[in-house]
Design a protein around this motif. Structure first.
Motif, PDB file in Angstrom:
ATOM      1  N   PHE A  92       0.841  -1.201   0.000  1.00  0.00           N
ATOM      2  CA  PHE A  92       0.000   0.000   0.000  1.00  0.00           C
ATOM      3  C   PHE A  92       0.872   1.246   0.000  1.00  0.00           C
ATOM      4  O   PHE A  92       1.985   1.256   0.542  1.00  0.00           O
ATOM      5  CB  PHE A  92      -0.922   0.020   1.224  1.00  0.00           C
ATOM      6  CG  PHE A  92      -2.111  -0.889   1.109  1.00  0.00           C
ATOM      7  CD1 PHE A  92      -3.299  -0.435   0.552  1.00  0.00           C
ATOM      8  CD2 PHE A  92      -2.054  -2.200   1.554  1.00  0.00           C
ATOM      9  CE1 PHE A  92      -4.404  -1.262   0.437  1.00  0.00           C
ATOM     10  CE2 PHE A  92      -3.159  -3.043   1.448  1.00  0.00           C
ATOM     11  CZ  PHE A  92      -4.330  -2.573   0.887  1.00  0.00           C
ATOM     12  N   GLN A  93       0.331   2.321  -0.585  1.00  0.00           N
ATOM     13  CA  GLN A  93       1.076   3.569  -0.691  1.00  0.00           C
ATOM     14  C   GLN A  93       0.173   4.759  -0.388  1.00  0.00           C
ATOM     15  O   GLN A  93      -0.991   4.790  -0.780  1.00  0.00           O
ATOM     16  CB  GLN A  93       1.689   3.728  -2.084  1.00  0.00           C
ATOM     17  CG  GLN A  93       2.520   4.989  -2.255  1.00  0.00           C
ATOM     18  CD  GLN A  93       3.326   4.982  -3.543  1.00  0.00           C
ATOM     19  OE1 GLN A  93       3.128   4.156  -4.428  1.00  0.00           O
ATOM     20  NE2 GLN A  93       4.267   5.910  -3.647  1.00  0.00           N
ATOM     21  N   LYS A  94       0.745   5.739   0.312  1.00  0.00           N
ATOM     22  CA  LYS A  94       0.104   7.037   0.550  1.00  0.00           C
ATOM     23  C   LYS A  94       1.199   8.088   0.465  1.00  0.00           C
ATOM     24  O   LYS A  94       2.122   8.106   1.290  1.00  0.00           O
ATOM     25  CB  LYS A  94      -0.577   7.099   1.915  1.00  0.00           C
ATOM     26  CG  LYS A  94      -1.236   8.453   2.208  1.00  0.00           C
ATOM     27  CD  LYS A  94      -1.925   8.461   3.565  1.00  0.00           C
ATOM     28  CE  LYS A  94      -0.928   8.492   4.703  1.00  0.00           C
ATOM     29  NZ  LYS A  94      -0.227   9.829   4.791  1.00  0.00           N
ATOM     30  N   GLY A  95       1.122   8.956  -0.527  1.00  0.00           N
ATOM     31  CA  GLY A  95       2.210   9.901  -0.720  1.00  0.00           C
ATOM     32  C   GLY A  95       3.485   9.147  -1.054  1.00  0.00           C
ATOM     33  O   GLY A  95       3.511   8.287  -1.933  1.00  0.00           O
ATOM     34  N   ASN A  96       4.545   9.438  -0.302  1.00  0.00           N
ATOM     35  CA  ASN A  96       5.811   8.721  -0.488  1.00  0.00           C
ATOM     36  C   ASN A  96       5.964   7.559   0.485  1.00  0.00           C
ATOM     37  O   ASN A  96       7.008   6.896   0.495  1.00  0.00           O
ATOM     38  CB  ASN A  96       6.990   9.688  -0.311  1.00  0.00           C
ATOM     39  CG  ASN A  96       7.002  10.779  -1.350  1.00  0.00           C
ATOM     40  OD1 ASN A  96       6.680  10.535  -2.511  1.00  0.00           O
ATOM     41  ND2 ASN A  96       7.360  11.986  -0.950  1.00  0.00           N
ATOM     42  N   ASN A  97       4.946   7.308   1.298  1.00  0.00           N
ATOM     43  CA  ASN A  97       5.005   6.234   2.286  1.00  0.00           C
ATOM     44  C   ASN A  97       4.447   4.934   1.715  1.00  0.00           C
ATOM     45  O   ASN A  97       3.465   4.949   0.960  1.00  0.00           O
ATOM     46  CB  ASN A  97       4.204   6.597   3.543  1.00  0.00           C
ATOM     47  CG  ASN A  97       4.722   7.851   4.211  1.00  0.00           C
ATOM     48  OD1 ASN A  97       5.886   8.198   4.051  1.00  0.00           O
ATOM     49  ND2 ASN A  97       3.872   8.529   4.956  1.00  0.00           N
ATOM     50  N   THR A  98       5.042   3.829   2.093  1.00  0.00           N
ATOM     51  CA  THR A  98       4.550   2.513   1.692  1.00  0.00           C
ATOM     52  C   THR A  98       4.651   1.544   2.858  1.00  0.00           C
ATOM     53  O   THR A  98       5.427   1.755   3.794  1.00  0.00           O
ATOM     54  CB  THR A  98       5.364   1.939   0.508  1.00  0.00           C
ATOM     55  OG1 THR A  98       6.733   1.759   0.915  1.00  0.00           O
ATOM     56  CG2 THR A  98       5.297   2.848  -0.714  1.00  0.00           C
ATOM     57  N   PHE A  99       3.845   0.495   2.802  1.00  0.00           N
ATOM     58  CA  PHE A  99       4.023  -0.633   3.708  1.00  0.00           C
ATOM     59  C   PHE A  99       3.541  -1.901   3.003  1.00  0.00           C
ATOM     60  O   PHE A  99       2.680  -1.847   2.115  1.00  0.00           O
ATOM     61  CB  PHE A  99       3.298  -0.437   5.047  1.00  0.00           C
ATOM     62  CG  PHE A  99       1.798  -0.485   4.961  1.00  0.00           C
ATOM     63  CD1 PHE A  99       1.104  -1.690   5.057  1.00  0.00           C
ATOM     64  CD2 PHE A  99       1.053   0.681   4.800  1.00  0.00           C
ATOM     65  CE1 PHE A  99      -0.286  -1.733   4.972  1.00  0.00           C
ATOM     66  CE2 PHE A  99      -0.322   0.651   4.726  1.00  0.00           C
ATOM     67  CZ  PHE A  99      -0.992  -0.554   4.806  1.00  0.00           C
ATOM     68  N   TYR A 100       4.108  -3.022   3.402  1.00  0.00           N
ATOM     69  CA  TYR A 100       3.791  -4.316   2.799  1.00  0.00           C
ATOM     70  C   TYR A 100       2.727  -4.998   3.648  1.00  0.00           C
ATOM     71  O   TYR A 100       2.912  -5.205   4.848  1.00  0.00           O
ATOM     72  CB  TYR A 100       5.064  -5.153   2.731  1.00  0.00           C
ATOM     73  CG  TYR A 100       4.910  -6.504   2.081  1.00  0.00           C
ATOM     74  CD1 TYR A 100       4.590  -6.622   0.734  1.00  0.00           C
ATOM     75  CD2 TYR A 100       5.121  -7.679   2.806  1.00  0.00           C
ATOM     76  CE1 TYR A 100       4.476  -7.867   0.124  1.00  0.00           C
ATOM     77  CE2 TYR A 100       5.012  -8.919   2.219  1.00  0.00           C
ATOM     78  CZ  TYR A 100       4.689  -9.010   0.871  1.00  0.00           C
ATOM     79  OH  TYR A 100       4.569 -10.250   0.282  1.00  0.00           O
ATOM     80  N   TYR A 101       1.591  -5.339   3.025  1.00  0.00           N
ATOM     81  CA  TYR A 101       0.451  -5.883   3.768  1.00  0.00           C
ATOM     82  C   TYR A 101       0.695  -7.317   4.214  1.00  0.00           C
ATOM     83  O   TYR A 101       0.144  -7.755   5.238  1.00  0.00           O
ATOM     84  CB  TYR A 101      -0.797  -5.795   2.887  1.00  0.00           C
ATOM     85  CG  TYR A 101      -2.097  -6.054   3.602  1.00  0.00           C
ATOM     86  CD1 TYR A 101      -2.281  -5.730   4.946  1.00  0.00           C
ATOM     87  CD2 TYR A 101      -3.186  -6.600   2.916  1.00  0.00           C
ATOM     88  CE1 TYR A 101      -3.486  -5.956   5.590  1.00  0.00           C
ATOM     89  CE2 TYR A 101      -4.399  -6.831   3.551  1.00  0.00           C
ATOM     90  CZ  TYR A 101      -4.539  -6.515   4.885  1.00  0.00           C
ATOM     91  OH  TYR A 101      -5.739  -6.739   5.507  1.00  0.00           O
ATOM     92  N   GLY A 102       1.488  -8.064   3.455  1.00  0.00           N
ATOM     93  CA  GLY A 102       1.775  -9.437   3.836  1.00  0.00           C
ATOM     94  C   GLY A 102       1.805 -10.359   2.638  1.00  0.00           C
ATOM     95  O   GLY A 102       1.327 -10.031   1.547  1.00  0.00           O
TER      96      GLY A 102
END
Length: 324
Positions: free
Chosen positions: A302-312
């Motif tokens: 997932f991404q918001k702006g320049n931020n991301t994280f891996y959901y799994g």
């Protein structure tokens, strides 16, 4: 004797010149922890303090990663200030954040920045779930550097081409991702699939959901779709207030999203690559007089702006029941 007097006069003349050197040497706040009170970011180092005031409206410390070599730049002046103080004792938070401040200790030296820039580079720190492979942002580090800063001090001016203030940490908004597999539904009018609890503060949806993924042929065989911006678009929304409708279709199954509840954050899944990442996997089996569609998100970021994280690696979105 004349030579001696001339030399003495020259030494006195040189000592009388203000070269702008610090009256208190070795000022260094880089390794000291920064804290805040309201719009003030401050650091203490022994009997010294350095602090800056930046209005929230400047978005100086927003939780958004900055791109490489592209810091946020906040000019010093007006409602943005930087101050250095030395005290005759050890200062406390009250010396910086209270008005009026305590009587003791007393500031013996004060420098006020008259110009320059505050450069802020933001990075994210992650934690990883070893079971699912999921990552989440645990904190943001804002590295602060003063560029071409000019201090006005009692004996003149002090100029730094680069002065490292150091790191200031902030915490991200908590994203619950607390969904029940049985809450997944599909809108018949706009082919949108969603999962959201009544009275919940979050929702996840798949826009332009590929109807072929719900095919009832080849039962028990997984069907895979790729996430993109135009089809199988996965969106996570965190609301500022809870969904209060008796049926969440009133929110998700309309032509335009309602303004209530207001949205706090929106994260969009990055486009996937077939057989690699960003995938929606659906396995269909019979269930009484209907069908059970088990929907899994695989290797989604997932991404918001320049931020991301891996959901799994493989996360169950829900179990959708349909009739024959």
């Amino acid at each position: 004797m004349k030579n001696f007097l001339a030399l003495l006069f020259l030494l006195l003349l040189l000592n009388g010149c203000d070269d702008g050197d610090l009256t208190v040497e070795n000022i260094d706040f880089a390794a000291v922890t920064a804290n805040s009170c309201g719009e003030t970011i401050y650091k203490f180092n022994g009997n010294e303090a350095m602090y800056m005031k930046i209005p929230t409206s400047r978005n100086a410390f927003i939780n958004d990663v900055t791109l490489s070599d592209s810091p946020r730049v906040i000019p010093i002046g007006g409602d943005v200030s930087v101050t250095y103080r030395a005290y005759n004792g050890t200062p406390s938070v009250a010396n910086i954040c209270s008005s009026p401040g305590p009587i003791s200790p007393v500031a013996t030296t004060e420098w006020i920045a008259t110009s320059g820039n505050i450069e802020i580079s933001t990075t994210a720190v992650y934690t990883t779930n070893e079971t699912t492979g999921a990552t989440k942002i645990s904190r943001f580090i804002h590295n602060i550097v003063f560029k071409n800063i000019v201090f006005s001090k009692p004996s003149g001016t002090q100029i730094y081409e680069t002065f490292t203030f150091g790191a200031y940490n902030t915490t991200p908004t908590t994203l619950p991702f607390s969904f029940s597999p049985d809450d997944v539904k599909i809108c018949t009018n706009n082919q949108l699939l969603y999962n959201a609890r009544t009275n919940g503060i979050e929702g996840i949806s798949i826009e332009n959901f590929d109807a072929n993924l719900l095919s009832t042929t080849n039962l028990g065989v997984a069907k895979t779709g790729v996430i993109s911006a135009s089809s199988n678009k996965v969106v996570y929304r965190l609301f500022k207030e809870a969904l209060t409708t008796a049926n969440n279709s009133d929110y998700f199954c309309v032509s335009a999203l309602p303004v209530f509840p207001p949205i706090n954050e929106t994260w969009i899944a990055k486009a996937g690559t077939a057989d690699v990442n960003g995938l929606i996997e659906v396995t269909t089996t019979t269930n009484g007089t209907g069908y059970l569609h088990t929907i899994i998100l695989k290797a989604v970021t997932f991404q918001k702006g320049n931020n991301t994280f891996y959901y799994g690696d493989s996360i169950l979105l829900g179990n959708l029941l349909t009739t024959i």
